[in-house]
Scaffold this motif. Structure first.
Motif, PDB file in Angstrom:
ATOM      1  N   MET A   1       0.823  -1.208   0.000  1.00  0.00           N
ATOM      2  CA  MET A   1       0.000   0.000   0.000  1.00  0.00           C
ATOM      3  C   MET A   1       0.861   1.263   0.000  1.00  0.00           C
ATOM      4  N   VAL A   2       2.015   1.226   0.706  1.00  0.00           N
ATOM      5  CA  VAL A   2       2.861   2.417   0.849  1.00  0.00           C
ATOM      6  C   VAL A   2       4.272   2.077   0.365  1.00  0.00           C
ATOM      7  N   LEU A   3       4.781   2.910  -0.542  1.00  0.00           N
ATOM      8  CA  LEU A   3       6.152   2.825  -1.007  1.00  0.00           C
ATOM      9  C   LEU A   3       6.818   4.176  -0.816  1.00  0.00           C
ATOM     10  N   ASN A   4       8.155   4.160  -0.708  1.00  0.00           N
ATOM     11  CA  ASN A   4       8.863   5.434  -0.790  1.00  0.00           C
ATOM     12  C   ASN A   4      10.071   5.278  -1.694  1.00  0.00           C
ATOM     13  N   TYR A   5      10.385   6.366  -2.338  1.00  0.00           N
ATOM     14  CA  TYR A   5      11.475   6.386  -3.329  1.00  0.00           C
ATOM     15  C   TYR A   5      12.495   7.408  -2.888  1.00  0.00           C
ATOM     16  N   ASN A   6      13.718   6.964  -2.716  1.00  0.00           N
ATOM     17  CA  ASN A   6      14.802   7.837  -2.294  1.00  0.00           C
ATOM     18  C   ASN A   6      15.353   8.559  -3.513  1.00  0.00           C
ATOM     19  N   LEU A   7      15.219   9.864  -3.514  1.00  0.00           N
ATOM     20  CA  LEU A   7      15.630  10.637  -4.687  1.00  0.00           C
ATOM     21  C   LEU A   7      17.139  10.644  -4.871  1.00  0.00           C
ATOM     22  N   GLU A   8      17.898  10.522  -3.790  1.00  0.00           N
ATOM     23  CA  GLU A   8      19.358  10.558  -3.909  1.00  0.00           C
ATOM     24  C   GLU A   8      19.899   9.240  -4.434  1.00  0.00           C
ATOM     25  N   SER A   9      19.427   8.137  -3.856  1.00  0.00           N
ATOM     26  CA  SER A   9      19.991   6.838  -4.229  1.00  0.00           C
ATOM     27  C   SER A   9      19.206   6.126  -5.322  1.00  0.00           C
TER      28      SER A   9
END
Length: 1361
Positions: free
Chosen positions: A313-321
């Motif tokens: 349901m929840v994802l996060n995306y690291n903009l740096e890596s």
């Protein structure tokens, strides 16, 4: 003839020669026959070639799975087993209601690659589904619709889809609307993707598995060698270097940027990049999700997925890596899409959306996700939100008092349709309300985009799928601005490119709009890309749109249902749908204002960028609070709008709250502000009855009924303002109150009494709308030289407190005290200066000009108003859903009912395999009873029983065998199914069919000969497939069903094949089993023991017309008659239009139709058309047998027929009494007629006499006018005058000269002196109408002489006065 002559001459030769010629003749005849047969076959050839079939007797016999006169349309299931091949719907446009399925069988775990060389179908309606398996219960990997590949070619990437199970199932469905060119798809097993794009070679990775891969050339990478890297060696060494050890990309120096390090930092050019995201199983593709940025992470919540088994349901995306992370949550909301997200501090608020697990529905749930703790918590206010929505947007804003609220814009509700309201959720108080917005009257919808600009306090809303005028729905290109502090709407310039499910982001003073579904339903579409890569920019300062270049990437970026966030001046696009669900991240970096070195370049920056020069540098332009007029002063001037551009605004509020420069004129028309108008409105606050204007924006009955000012018109299917006024004559409806302004001069107390007599009170002006309305009315009175200073309901309560009459406190908002006020001399307030809204205190006993009354508005209901129908979303079965034609649509694969106006948005990703609006078929496989119907449903297969007679059962299945649910969880397509071959095992003789039905289809009632021909139908069945019952039997013999004998009490030979209702053969017998007589139409009897008879009356003729289609089964009709007089014979006559058989009997009993009644025959005739007979009263002894009854049986006739029959009794000797009665009746009738004629004659004579008199008067009036000179002699002899006959002085003939007017002079009496008495005249004139027909010609001559010589005597013998 020459051959014939030769043969004749040769008959005279020898026998050997004769035998040779006979042989030649036989050969010649055989040759002629062969040529004739060939010519015959040529003449029966097909007019056009057969695409998928062969020509038989002049018509195409289609192969399995093909239909049409040329076998040009697919319709069925196909199996493909070659290592490579192609499939198509046919050489022409596919037909309506097409259902085609292709199963491609490879070998286990082989990579099967599909390549869509051409694809053009109706967007959002006609879909091609691709499954990685051998049934539709296998994982769905792609859903294609619209124009996927352009026919003319181009730079579009040809899409490829790969399955890894060894199977690929493709299912295509089209509806009954537009049919387009269709598709051509090629496939191959274990081939390299896209043939390595021409930048590599295909190599074998494992000889055992046969898997292959691409070995890419230098500077190319990717599975298909389609991604270039390190172009121009990254500008090495000045700009950067190429990293060949890691991701194979350019690593730029600090002052350079771009995919090949060719752009400086900052740069005047924009660029797109496709970051090399590290692969992750958690980042599965999704669409209609929502994303936002927090602490360097892009949080993605929810979204639609083909498969929820590995769904997070929840994802996060690291903009740096550039890495993904799935957030494990133990409990929380169900999977959903079409919801909204808004960030407040460390909490993510998710509202609404459509639930995909279980029965799909739209929810009004509100959840909060705490980012630090990574936990969900529901928010349950005391009162739920007004609308449950999907396809809406949300923003957290701060009001003027610092209160944080979440605003929900528009959306779609299954109950209330398309919503045009703004819902407001107060985070602190946990409460909902609907905002009462001002300004333009906007139209809400589904799938729009919105951005919030905190500096100006404005929300910009673009596009969407909305309800339009005239019950139409579609995409729009509208652009709205909502000002949060004032809660007002403004209509901005349209983009010109309608779309929904797109994204929007705010960068450098522009709103960047990307992608979306751009297809509008139209017959002229000719295929359209459901998903686009359009890139638009809206310049907030200049209120203008521009089209930016599409992403210049190595592959297409077309999509809809994606998300967009802004980070460090760049826009990030994630996910979406383009036939497949995407999980890539696109990054757009716009130009930088800092790169423009002088004011001219800074001002000319763009499009997609708005900069302005401040002192020595160029800065991005930031929107300001909307006090200035658009466009801004830094923008180029644009021409004034025309009347045609303003005409489209049909209401005052929208006309005056837009950037086109329009005004609302007195004739209810929106025109350009530069046009002439006597009385115009240029401010939306001055528009009247805004609430009624909103009625026309409400899309369905339920939403219309929520507004007290509106009423739903069932016939027109639209929301209209209530007829008449809610307040009454001379009252004005403003907000929820009625206001009335009176110009009389009264004291405050008298004004209060006046308002109470009208059912109201003196007005308390609490809202801005009421104040604006009053000021506008006072200004209008002032233009008419009526200056008013009316009392308002404001008075002094104590020394320092002023309050309204309704006990509300007075606050200085729209109304203000005039300078120096309030004075201590007054305790009541009136409006002294309308232009500045100035109040002034005055003693309550003083008088002022005017007063304002107020009363609450009523809510009348029109008598024609009807209760709203049940919303489509609340109908749970197909029959309830489709009860109203074209109002609702039933999706059998999803088991859902949706509104016809919302089908496109209810299934934006092709979730509905098939829909119906009528004729609900079986809703599951087990309800389908024939193999043909079974295989027409994509989810079913047929299990034939061991008898091999066509009998079997339909069940959910795949190519390998039947399937069963792995769990009890409901949800049709979304449930997990597992293979269970024991349900139809070949060991017990069962036969599983998935591609094609068994050849023998006799429904279990016969075996087949020659494979497919039913040998002999048993079990009382008939038909080519034993699909019908024999004549005289009924039932449903399909798939082993039984037939039963018709039960008709011997009054019918056949009955309805399905219901068993008998078709009675005797007129007058009715009932499902011919068990009743039609007593309502004078048929008597008992059909259970006999028959029914029509009871005839004596001395009447009856006609029976058996001409209707319902009469075609009748072959007999029966009559009965009883003599009325015992001393008279009974005459009988009958005739018909067709031949019939006749039987006449008689009985002493009148008990009709009973077998016990003994009937004795009189006559029997066959094949006749008429018959006459006389039944003697003496022979049958009518006097003794009072109940004697005669029966007439008419039978064996054919339909249609017309029969006439009569029974009569006449006297042989005339009755004298009857004679005299008849004679005198006739005589008196003649006298009466003579009297009437005489009266008519008298009336005519009187009328003619009146006409004659009228003519006489007309003749008198028509006499000619003339003058006659009369000479009177003075002192003449009076005696002589008295003794002479009177002579006329004029004779005036009338018309026709048969009458005339004669005029004479009369000598009046005089006094002895010879003079007339004082005051009188001595002479008078007299005239009369005389008959001139006897007048002689000489008389006229003599009369003329007499006029000249008065003493000459003239006799008028023919004149009578």
């Amino acid at each position: 003839m020459e051959h014939t002559g030769g043969m004749h001459l040769c008959t005279c030769t020898g026998s050997s020669t004769k035998g040779a010629w006979k042989t030649y003749l036989g050969f010649f005849v055989m040759l002629q026959l062969l040529l004739h047969a060939e010519a015959s076959s040529v003449s029966k050839s097909c007019d056009k070639s057969c695409f998928s079939g062969r020509c038989v007797n002049g018509s195409c016999a289609c192969d399995h799975g093909w239909v049409g006169d040329r076998c040009q349309h697919c319709q069925g299931r196909f199996k493909l087993t070659d290592l490579s091949g192609s499939l198509t719907d046919g050489p022409v446009n596919y037909k309506y209601k097409t259902k085609c399925t292709w199963l491609i069988e490879g070998y286990p775990n082989a990579a099967l690659r599909l390549r869509f060389n051409h694809f053009a179908t109706e967007c959002s309606w006609d879909h091609m589904y691709v499954y990685d398996g051998d049934s539709i219960y296998a994982p769905l990997i792609a859903v294609f619709s619209g124009l996927v590949v352009a026919e003319s070619g181009g730079n579009e990437t040809v899409p490829e889809v790969v399955t890894t199970s060894g199977y690929a199932l493709l299912h295509f469905f089209s509806d009954a609307a537009y049919n387009l060119t269709g598709f051509t798809i090629t496939y191959s097993i274990n081939s390299c993707p896209n043939n390595c794009s021409g930048h590599g070679r295909c190599s074998t990775a494992n000889l055992a598995s046969g898997r292959v891969y691409c070995e890419c050339e230098d500077y190319w990478k990717g599975d298909a060698c389609d991604i270039p890297y390190c172009r121009d060696n990254c500008g090495s060494p000045d700009h950067g270097y190429c990293d060949l050890t890691g991701e194979k990309l350019c690593v730029c120096n600090d002052s350079w940027q771009g995919p090949d390090c060719s752009l400086s930092v900052p740069s005047t050019e924009a660029f797109w990049t496709l970051p090399s995201v590290k692969p992750s199983a958690q980042s599965s593709g999704r669409a209609s999700h929502q994303a936002l940025l927090h602490s360097g992470l892009m949080w993605v919540v929810g979204g639609y997925s083909f498969n929820y088994s590995n769904y997070h349901m929840v994802l996060n995306y690291n903009l740096e890596s550039s890495t993904w992370d799935a957030v494990p949550v133990s409990s929380g909301p169900l999977h959903r899409y079409g919801h909204s997200l808004a960030l407040h501090q460390d909490d993510i608020y998710m509202f609404g959306g459509k639930l995909e697990s279980g029965p799909a529905n739209v929810t009004d749930e509100l959840w909060a996700f705490n980012i630090p703790r990574r936990t969900w918590s529901p928010r349950k206010p005391a009162l739920p939100p007004p609308y449950a929505l999907e396809g809406h947007t949300a923003h957290v804003v701060e009001l003027s008092a610092g209160e944080a609220v979440m605003l929900i814009f528009f959306g779609y509700s299954p109950v209330y349709s398309y919503i045009n309201k703004v819902q407001e959720y107060n985070i602190r108080s946990n409460s909902w309300q609907v905002v009462s917005a001002g300004g333009a009257v906007v139209q809400g919808g589904y799938g729009h985009s919105s951005v919030y600009d905190e500096s100006s306090g404005c929300v910009f809303v673009h596009g969407g799928y909305k309800a339009l005028n005239n019950n139409k729905y579609g995409l729009v290109d509208h652009m709205y601005r909502y000002h949060v502090p004032t809660r007002t709407w403004l209509i901005l310039r349209e983009s010109g490119l309608a779309r929904h499910l797109h994204s929007a982001a705010l960068l450098s003073g522009t709103v960047l709009v990307f992608g979306g579904n751009t297809h509008n339903d139209t017959s002229l579409s000719n295929g359209a890309k459901c998903f686009s890569a359009d890139f638009l920019a809206y310049d907030i300062a200049c209120d203008e749109w521009s089209i930016l270049p599409r992403p210049s990437l190595h592959r297409d970026a077309n999509r809809f249902g994606h998300s967009a966030v802004v980070s460090n001046g760049s826009m990030l696009i994630f996910g979406g749908f383009s036939g497949v669900l995407l999980n890539d991240v696109l990054t757009y970096t716009p130009p930088s204002c800092r790169a423009f070195s002088n004011p001219a370049l800074c001002a000319a920056a763009g499009p997609g960028l708005r900069c302005h020069w401040v002192k020595t540098r160029c800065f991005p332009w930031e929107p300001k609070p909307p006090d200035q007029i658009l466009p801004a002063v830094i923008c180029p001037s644009r021409p004034d709008s025309t009347d045609e551009q303003c005409f489209r605004f049909s209401d005052c509020a929208s006309c005056t709250a837009n950037t086109w420069g329009c005004q609302w004129c007195e004739d209810r028309k929106c025109i350009s502000s530069s046009s002439n108008c006597t009385v115009s409105v240029r401010d939306s606050f001055r528009c009247k009855r805004r609430e009624e204007l909103e009625c026309f924006r409400l899309a369905n009955c339920r939403s219309c009924s929520l507004n007290v000012n509106c009423q739903w018109d069932q016939q027109q299917q639209e929301c209209q303002a209530l007829p008449g006024q809610l307040c009454g004559e001379s009252w004005h409806h403003v907000d929820d109150a009625c206001l009335r302004i009176n110009s009389s001069k009264e004291s405050y107390d008298n004004a209060q009494h006046y308002c109470k007599n009208l059912g109201g009170n003196i007005a308390s002006l609490l809202t801005d709308k009421q104040v604006h309305f009053v000021l506008e009315e006072l200004q209008r009175h002032q233009l008419q030289d009526k200056r008013l200073s009316p009392w308002v309901g404001l008075r002094k309560i104590n020394v320092s407190y002023w309050g309204w009459e309704d006990a509300s406190p007075f606050t200085n908002t729209s109304l203000r005290w005039s300078p120096g006020e309030p004075s201590d001399s007054g305790f009541c307030a009136y409006l002294e200066q309308p232009l500045v809204a100035g109040l002034k205190a005055n003693p309550c006993t003083a008088t002022t000009d005017g007063l304002i009354c107020e009363k609450p508005a009523g809510s009348p209901q029109s008598p024609s108003a009807r209760p709203c129908k049940t919303p489509c979303a609340l109908r749970s079965s197909c029959s309830n859903c489709t009860s109203q034609a074209m109002e609702c649509m039933w999706c059998s694969s999803a088991h859902r009912c949706v509104d016809s106006s919302a089908y496109v948005i209810s299934f934006p990703y092709g979730q509905c395999l098939e829909w119906q609006t009528q004729d609900c078929s079986a809703q599951n496989c087990s309800g389908l009873r024939t193999c043909a119907d079974c295989l027409e449903s994509a989810e079913c297969g047929w299990c034939g029983d061991p008898s091999n007679t066509g009998k079997g059962a339909c069940t959910e299945g795949s190519y390998r065998g039947p399937l069963k649910p792995s769990s009890s969880r409901a949800g049709s397509r979304d449930r997990d199914m597992v293979l269970d071959q024991s349900l139809c095992t070949s060991d017990r003789g069962f036969n599983w069919a998935y591609i094609q039905c068994p050849a023998c289809q006799c429904n279990g009632h016969s075996r087949c000969v020659n494979g497919s021909v039913c040998e002999r139908c048993g079990n009382l069945t008939a038909g080519t497939h034993c699909q019908n019952c024999m004549a005289g039997y009924y039932g449903d013999p399909i798939n082993g069903g039984k037939c039963n004998a018709c039960k008709c009490n011997s009054h019918a030979n056949v009955c309805h094949v399905n219901t068993g209702k008998c078709f009675c053969t005797t007129k007058g017998i009715k009932g499902d089993q011919c068990q009743l007589c039609d007593s309502e139409n004078r048929y008597l009897g008992n059909p259970l023991r006999g028959t029914c008879y029509y009871n005839l009356l004596i001395d009447y003729q009856f006609t029976f017309s058996l001409l209707q289609e319902d009469d075609r089964h009748y072959t007999a009709i029966n009559f009965m008659a009883t003599p009325e007089q015992a001393n008279k014979n009974l005459d009988m006559s009958i005739n018909a239009s067709n031949n019939f058989n006749l039987n006449i009997t008689w009985s002493l009993s009148s008990t009709a139709g009973t077998i016990s009644g003994e009937e004795m025959p009189i006559i029997a005739r066959t094949n006749i058309r008429e018959h006459r007979d006389s039944l003697s009263c003496e022979k049958f002894n009518f006097r003794l047998h009072h109940n004697i009854t005669f029966y007439v049986y008419v039978s064996n006739f054919s339909w249609p027929i017309k029969i006439q029959i009569a029974f009569s009794q006449h006297n042989s000797i005339m009755d004298l009494v009857q004679f005299f009665v008849t004679f005198f009746s006739c005589f008196l009738s003649l006298l009466l007629v003579a009297a009437v004629v005489w009266k008519i004659k008298q009336t005519c004579w009187a009328s003619r006499r009146r006409e004659q008199l009228m003519r006489e008067r007309q003749q008198m009036a028509s006499r000619p006018f003339a003058s006659v000179a009369v000479v009177l002699e003075v002192g003449g002899d009076q005696e002589e005058l008295l003794q002479a006959l009177p002579k006329p002085i004029a004779m005036e003939p009338c018309w026709g000269s048969r009458a005339g007017v004669l005029t004479v002079l009369l000598y009046l009496p005089r006094v002895p002196s010879g003079t007339p008495p004082p005051g009188q005249c001595g002479i008078a004139i007299a005239s009369a109408l005389v008959d001139a027909s006897q007048q002689r010609a000489m008389d006229f001559k003599d009369r003329g002489l007499g006029l000249k010589h008065r003493k000459h005597t003239v006799h008028h013998q023919g004149t009578c006065v």
